[in-house]
Structure formats: C-alpha cells, structure tokens
Scaffold this active site. Structure first.
Site, mmCIF file in Angstrom:
data_model
loop_
_atom_site.group_PDB
_atom_site.id
_atom_site.type_symbol
_atom_site.label_atom_id
_atom_site.label_comp_id
_atom_site.label_asym_id
_atom_site.label_seq_id
_atom_site.Cartn_x
_atom_site.Cartn_y
_atom_site.Cartn_z
ATOM 1 N N ASP A 142 -80.793 -11.018 -59.966
ATOM 2 C CA ASP A 142 -80.951 -9.882 -61.017
ATOM 3 C C ASP A 142 -80.352 -8.678 -60.036
ATOM 4 O OD1 ASP A 142 -83.535 -10.204 -60.096
ATOM 5 O OD2 ASP A 142 -84.476 -9.729 -62.555
ATOM 6 N N ASP A 172 -79.143 -24.837 -70.307
ATOM 7 C CA ASP A 172 -79.103 -25.429 -69.042
ATOM 8 C C ASP A 172 -79.859 -27.063 -69.343
ATOM 9 O OD1 ASP A 172 -78.184 -24.004 -67.684
ATOM 10 O OD2 ASP A 172 -79.015 -22.900 -66.130
#
Ligand SMILES: *[C@@H]1O[C@H](CO)[C@@H](O)[C@H](O)[C@H]1NC(C)=O
Ligand SMILES: *[C@@H]1O[C@H](CO)[C@@H](O)[C@H](O)[C@H]1NC(C)=O
Length: 732
Positions: free
Chosen positions: A444, A138
């Site tokens: 998550d 990223d």
C-alpha cells in the site's frame, strides 16, 4: 467562488496551535545544539567508543526529531460541503463507485464479520445502482460464499430499513449491538424487532455452518455457484470462481420496496501452487480488472473485511474532492484514517492515535497522505498507472464512464474468469506500472508513493464521525509482529529503487519525501534505542559516566530536551483525545516496538540483503479465547507464548533492574560517597529508573502472575541467564 465560477466542494483549514508547536521545536533544537557541543567538547580520554556511541545515538534521535517536526510543521484538515454536491449533481449524474472488500482466511476472518462489512458498505447513502461491491476471497471458501449469498438476500430488507431509520452505523452487527430499540413508535419498534430477528437468524445459520466447516448438500443445491467448488482441490489450487450474486443492471434486482440494489460480486481468483499469487496486491489487481468489465466505475473504494463503515456519507465526502471543479482533477485518492472499534479505554497496545490524527494530516499539508491500504477511495485511472496531466484528464472526462455493456451476467462470469487467472499477468505491466505494486510487504505505501510520483496529489479526510471502524490485534505479540512487518517493508522501500528521494524526486515536494522517512526509518531507530536502553546501565555497573554531572550546568540541556519532549508528547496525546494512562501505554509500546519489532525487522532486512530470503524467526500469534478476551478488556498485558521477542524484552527489563538494585544497595560506599555517586551517575540512574518503571508489566508477567497470559518460565529463565551474564561482564 472558485475560478470556474462554482463554490468549492471542500475547504482546507490549517491546524491551530502551530506557533506553540514551532517555538517548542525551536527550543528543542537549541537544546540539541548544546548537547552536541557538550558531547564534542568533553570528549573523554578513556572509553571513547561508548561516548561516540552515545553521541551517534543522540544524533540519530535528533535527526528523527527533525523529520517529526517536518511532518507536524503544517498539518491541514479538510472539510467537505456535501449539500453543495447534492445541489450540483442530480442523483443520476453522480458517478459510479466500486467497492472492494478483501478477505483471506475464513478461520481468522469469520464470514459473519465479512458479511457485516459487506452489508455496511452496500447500505451507503448513495444511489444503489451506482454502487458495486466486490468481495475477493483468497481463502476460496464456500463458507464465505454461502455467507455472501445469505447477505445478498438480507440486503433486500436491510437497505430499505437503513434508509427509513437513517441507520448508523450501517453494519447490522454493530448497529444492533450499539443501538437500543426505538420505543416511541410502535410500528417502527415492530419492524426493528423483525429485522433484528432476521439478522440474528442469518448470523446463527452462518455461524453454525462455519463451525461445521462445510456447506451441506441440500444447501449446495440451492445455488449453482456451489458447483464451482467441485473443481477446487485446495485453497491454493483451484480455478477462478466468479459469481455475480446481485446484478445491479437487472431490473429484477430490487429490494422489498422496489428500489434498485447495488451489484454484488464474489471472486476467488485462480490459484496454482507453483505460481506466486502476490497476496492482497494480487487480489486487488484481479478485482480492478474484473470490475472494469462489470461496472467500470471511475472510483474505487477499498476496505479490509474487518473494517465496517461507520459513516454512510463517506462516499459523498470523498466525491466532494474528486468532483471539485477547481482542484479535483489532480487528486488521485482520498485516504480515511484507520480507526479501531475495539480498543480498550487506555489502549494497552497503543492505537496509532498520533499517526492517524496528526501525522497523516501533516503529510497532507506536505503534499498528500500515504496510502495505508484500507479505507481509501481511488481514482481508477491513477490506480491503473496513468500519469497526471491536465490534458489527459480533460480527455478522459469526455470519455463516457458508464459504458453500458449489455451482456448477461452468466456470460460475463464466463468471459471474465480469464482476467482472474494466475497466468493473466505474465508479461503485462500489472503489479509493476499498473495497479497495486508487487514484491513488497507494505504494497500500500509503495503504491501510494508511485501514484504520488506520477504527479498526483492525495488528500486525507478525518470526518467528525469516523468513516470506518476496524479491529486492533488484541495481544502483545500480534501487535509487535504487525509492526515488524510494517517496519520491514517500509525500510525495504527505502533501500529499493522506489525510495521517495530517488523515485519521487521529480514530482513529490521535498518535504513530502522527507515526511515519508518517519515511517521508512522505523527500522534504524532500533539501533539507537537499543544502545540507549542497554549501554548506559551497562556503564553504570562498570562505573563509566556518560552524561554530565547533575550539578553541572551542562545537565540542563539534557534535562530540558528529555522532559519537554515528553511533556509535549503527553499534551499532544491528551489533546488528540487520549487518556494519561493511554499515553503511558503508548510510551511503553514505543519502547517495545523499537527494541523488538524494529530490531527483528532489521535482522530480516539484513538477511535479505545478504541473500537469505526466508525469515529466521517464525512467529505466530495465539487463537483468541474467552480468557484472552477478558484479560484484554481488563488491560492486562498478554504474553503467554515463548517468543524470541519476549526474551529480548525480558532480558533488557531484568538487566536494568539488576543495575538499579546493584547501585542502590552498594554497601561499599558511605553516605557521603553516595551523594557523589548520584551527582556523577545521576542521569544514568534516572534513565534506569524510567526503564524499570516502563517495564513493570514485564516483571509482573515473570514473577507475579499465575494466569495463562504470564511470561512462560522458559523465557524467564533464559532472560535471567542473559541478564546475569551481561551484569557479570559489566562488573568484572
Ligand atoms: C461511529 O458511529 C456512531 C454513530 O453511528 C457514533 O456514535 C460513533 O461515535 C462513531 N464512532 C467513532 C469512533 O467515531
Ligand atoms: C475486540 O475484538 C475481539 C474480537 O476480535 C473481541 O473478542 C473483543 O471483545 C473486542 N474487545 C473490545 C474491548 O471491544
């Protein structure tokens, strides 16, 4: 023998010492009942509200204790039979595994570390042509790409070497740091030295390039992939870059022994300034789509780039669960613990030891661990949003996994780029029903809850030799900020429609829904704790008694609950392999996190509820330098910056110190009266003493240290002012 006539591939064992734990819990429960009885029956005539506050705080602690007991009520431990897996499945029959590694910033996550992680997972003890490694960058850094290119070359030497010497850990960096040269075999020793030299040369090349900050023109010419950076405006504004560095299906992709190599793919998904990229969750979803076109393996392992493999059998371990004929079909993911390779001996900033070694095993006993974002092997279907149902699984088993896509790497690269474009997900279920969830800082945990509420189970595996070793933050502020983020996100889940009690009520067992509260309720913990570390000392100065007399028998339940509860925590910590000093540090961090991380998370949550989206507190960490690392290794607590968090910590520490000093030196009372004072205020004085003891590093940081890790003078002055103000208010 299982019901399908096979020996099971894994076994579940209950924890030992449960009778002991349960009787302890019952006795504490009785103590709590006595305390409640005392609080209600001795309700004071004056100063009612502080008393009510104490009672509410204690009720909260009791509730949280109850949740903790539920989590630890029935921990289970799993063990696998890898030999049965090998005898049941030929190498050719083993299923493919895609490995996702995510990195975001080449300055914070040096490319050398990233390639060590990548090499460590490429060298798994698993048929290489069944493995594919995907790196999502990223940061869109050509330095990281360059490092990966170097790694793809080095892998041709490293993988055969790992096979031959049964190397552990398979991260070259960790291996050469921890393993001495083999001396008994001259031939091996020679090869060892050659590989080591090759590795160090590569590392030096990558490091010098990283220092330089850009890839020189002559190297850019060597690989066509660098051309892609011609279109990169900045890391926030560029098209997708997809490069297949090793194509596992290509017969020419072989190591120096002629064995196949795992596929290796570099991806920097498209970024545009005006389009939200959803952080790591967005990166993972792009990888799920890209990998479905390149290798489409039925299982997906995801690791953070600072977590290298420490156990080359970890994939085989995980497959023992998925491929088990009797119980494997309902398992969505196998979670490994997050363990750290660079803890100090006494874990000065805490270590998640109890969470990882006991609480998640407790989750497993209650229905399945949460997904903690790294070190986790997923079933592709469940991650992609499929509901659990027996028929569907049978169907998809019949479907061929390894559909051979006979496409050339270069044409795949072109065709797949659209999958990583930033508009691809518009009006699709990605991030909502499919893939990793968006819109939450702890994507998550949220994703795990959603998978579990679609009917899937998960398992927690703690192998003898840790599967992954990561890095802990090495300063106090970084640790506190990390916990603030987690706490904030967890509480956000509780407040959202994905709260396990609502969203999971159909498919999650109640005890699992309750277990989640242990993390989702980190934030509300701060109020009870702040009350307990402030009000008793305040009332001590004011002369209000909040606890029974020391000589009264009502003191016994208080003393019992406090002492036994802490002793149990000490025994548990040492039993899980910690040191006594480590436990003390854990207690200190327990308090620091509750009074700062969770408090600031609470403020941010409240601001968000009121419609302010941006956090009012901009908190940044420090760049590590040699001094800082030395202090970390000497376990000297690191302050150094003037953060509002430190002001809160220091104010509370000073306030309790003032309280103790004022009471201890009060000349107005004679010795007789002093005994009486101690009788009436004994518990408050003891509490104050404990708090002062816990805060010792703070006084040291304010008044006795000279290094750059001390508490800055501005913070000290501010805290003295606040603490004096509070004490004056209390006394007059
Ligand atoms: C990591 O692996 C090495 C062997 O490769 C082992 O000695 C060590 O104990 C492992 N670390 C942990 C924390 O399990
Ligand atoms: C922990 O990691 C940092 C780098 O992130 C390193 O500088 C430090 O020496 C490590 N500490 C220990 C005790 O391994």
């Amino acid at each position: 023998m299982g019901k399908n006539g096979y020996l099971p591939l894994f076994e579940t064992r209950p924890a030992r010492g449960l009778v002991f734990f349960r009787s302890y819990a019952a006795s504490i429960f009785i103590g709590i009942c006595f305390i409640c009885f005392h609080r209600v029956s001795y309700f004071p005539v004056t100063e009612r509200w502080v008393w009510v506050g104490m009672f509410v705080a204690e009720l909260w602690f009791s509730f949280y204790f109850f949740i903790t007991v539920i989590v630890k009520w029935n921990p289970v431990f799993r063990c696998t039979f890898k030999d049965r897996l090998s005898s049941r499945f030929e190498e050719e029959e083993l299923l493919g595994v895609d490995i996702f590694v995510c990195t975001a910033d080449p300055r914070l996550e040096p490319p050398t570390m990233v390639v060590s992680t990548v090499l460590s997972v490429m060298a798994y003890d698993y048929p290489p042509h069944k493995l594919s490694v995907y790196l999502s960058d990223d940061g869109c850094s050509d330095l990281t790409f360059y490092a990966l290119l170097e790694a793809s070359g080095f892998a041709q030497l490293w993988l055969p070497f790992c096979r031959k010497l049964k190397v552990e850990p398979t991260s070259p960096e960790a291996y050469f740091q921890t393993t001495p040269e083999p001396v008994d075999d001259a031939f091996m020793a020679n090869e060892w030295l050659i590989i080591k030299k090759t590795y160090e040369d590569m590392r030096i090349r990558i490091e010098s390039m990283t220092r330089l900050g850009k890839v020189p023109a002559d190297i850019r010419k060597e690989h066509k992939g660098f051309d892609e950076w011609d279109f990169v405006v900045s890391r926030h504004d560029h098209p997708s870059i997809l490069q297949i560095l090793i194509d596992g299906r290509d017969p020419n992709a072989i190591d120096i022994e002629g064995k196949a190599l795992p596929t290796l793919v570099y991806l920097a998904r498209e970024k545009r300034p005006q389009i939200h990229h959803n952080f790591k969750a967005g990166a993972l979803n792009a990888l799920i789509r890209i990998s479905s076109r390149i290798s489409n393996a039925p299982f997906i392992l995801n690791v953070d780039c600072d977590m290298h493999s420490n156990n080359s059998k970890a994939i085989r371990d995980a497959l023992c669960f998925f491929l088990d004929e009797d119980n494997g079909h309902e398992i969505a993911y196998v979670q490994y613990p997050q363990t750290f390779g660079n803890l100090t001996k006494n874990e000065i900033y805490g270590s998640l030891r109890v969470v990882m070694k006991l609480e998640l095993a407790g989750f497993d006993g209650n229905g399945g661990p949460c997904y903690i974002g790294t070190g986790c092997v997923h079933r592709r279907e469940s991650l992609c949003g499929m509901k659990y149902s027996k028929e569907l699984i049978v169907e998809s088993k019949a479907m061929k996994y390894d559909t051979k896509i006979i496409e050339k790497a270069s044409s795949i690269e072109e065709n797949c780029k659209a999958l990583a474009s930033c508009t691809y997900e518009e009006n699709t279920p990605w991030g909502k029903e499919m893939g990793v969830k968006y819109g939450c800082v702890v994507e998550d945990i949220l994703t795990g809850i959603c998978i579990q509420s679609r009917g899937w189970r998960s398992v927690y595996l703690t192998p003898q030799r840790e599967a992954f070793l990561g890095m802990v933050p090495t300063t106090l502020l970084d640790t506190l900020v990390q916990h603030k983020r987690w706490a904030e996100g967890d509480f956000q889940i509780f407040l959202s429609k994905h709260c396990p009690f609502v969203y999971g009520c159909q498919n999650m067992p109640l005890k699992l829904q309750l277990s989640y509260c242990i993390y989702l309720f980190w934030v509300p913990n701060c109020f009870a704790t702040l009350y307990y570390v402030f009000v008793p000392s305040f009332c001590l100065l004011k002369g209000i008694s909040l606890f029974p007399k020391i000589s009264s028998s009502w003191g016994i339940p208080y003393l019992y609950v406090i002492v036994v509860h802490r002793v149990q925590s000490l025994v548990e910590f040492v039993w899980l392999g910690g040191t006594v000093r480590g436990w003390l540090n854990e207690q200190r961090m327990w308090m620091f996190k509750r009074t700062t991380s969770y408090f600031f998370a609470a403020i941010d949550n409240i601001l968000k509820l009121c419609g302010f989206s941006k956090s009012a507190f901009i908190i940044t960490g420090k760049v590590a330098d040699d001094d800082l690392n030395r202090r970390y290794e000497q376990e000297s607590m690191e302050f150094g910056t003037s953060s509002p968090m430190f002001t809160v910590l220091a104010t509370l520490a000073l306030f309790n110190l003032f309280g103790l000093v004022v009471v201890g030196t009060n000349k107005a009372i004679n010795d007789d009266a002093r005994i009486k004072v101690f009788d009436i205020f004994g518990f408050q004085i003891l509490l104050c003493c404990v708090l002062v003891f816990v805060n010792l590093p703070i006084y040291q940081g304010m008044f006795f240290r000279k290094d750059s890790g001390k508490i800055p003078a501005s913070v000290t002055l501010r805290s003295i002012a606040f603490a004096l103000l509070a004490s004056t208010l209390a006394m007059y």
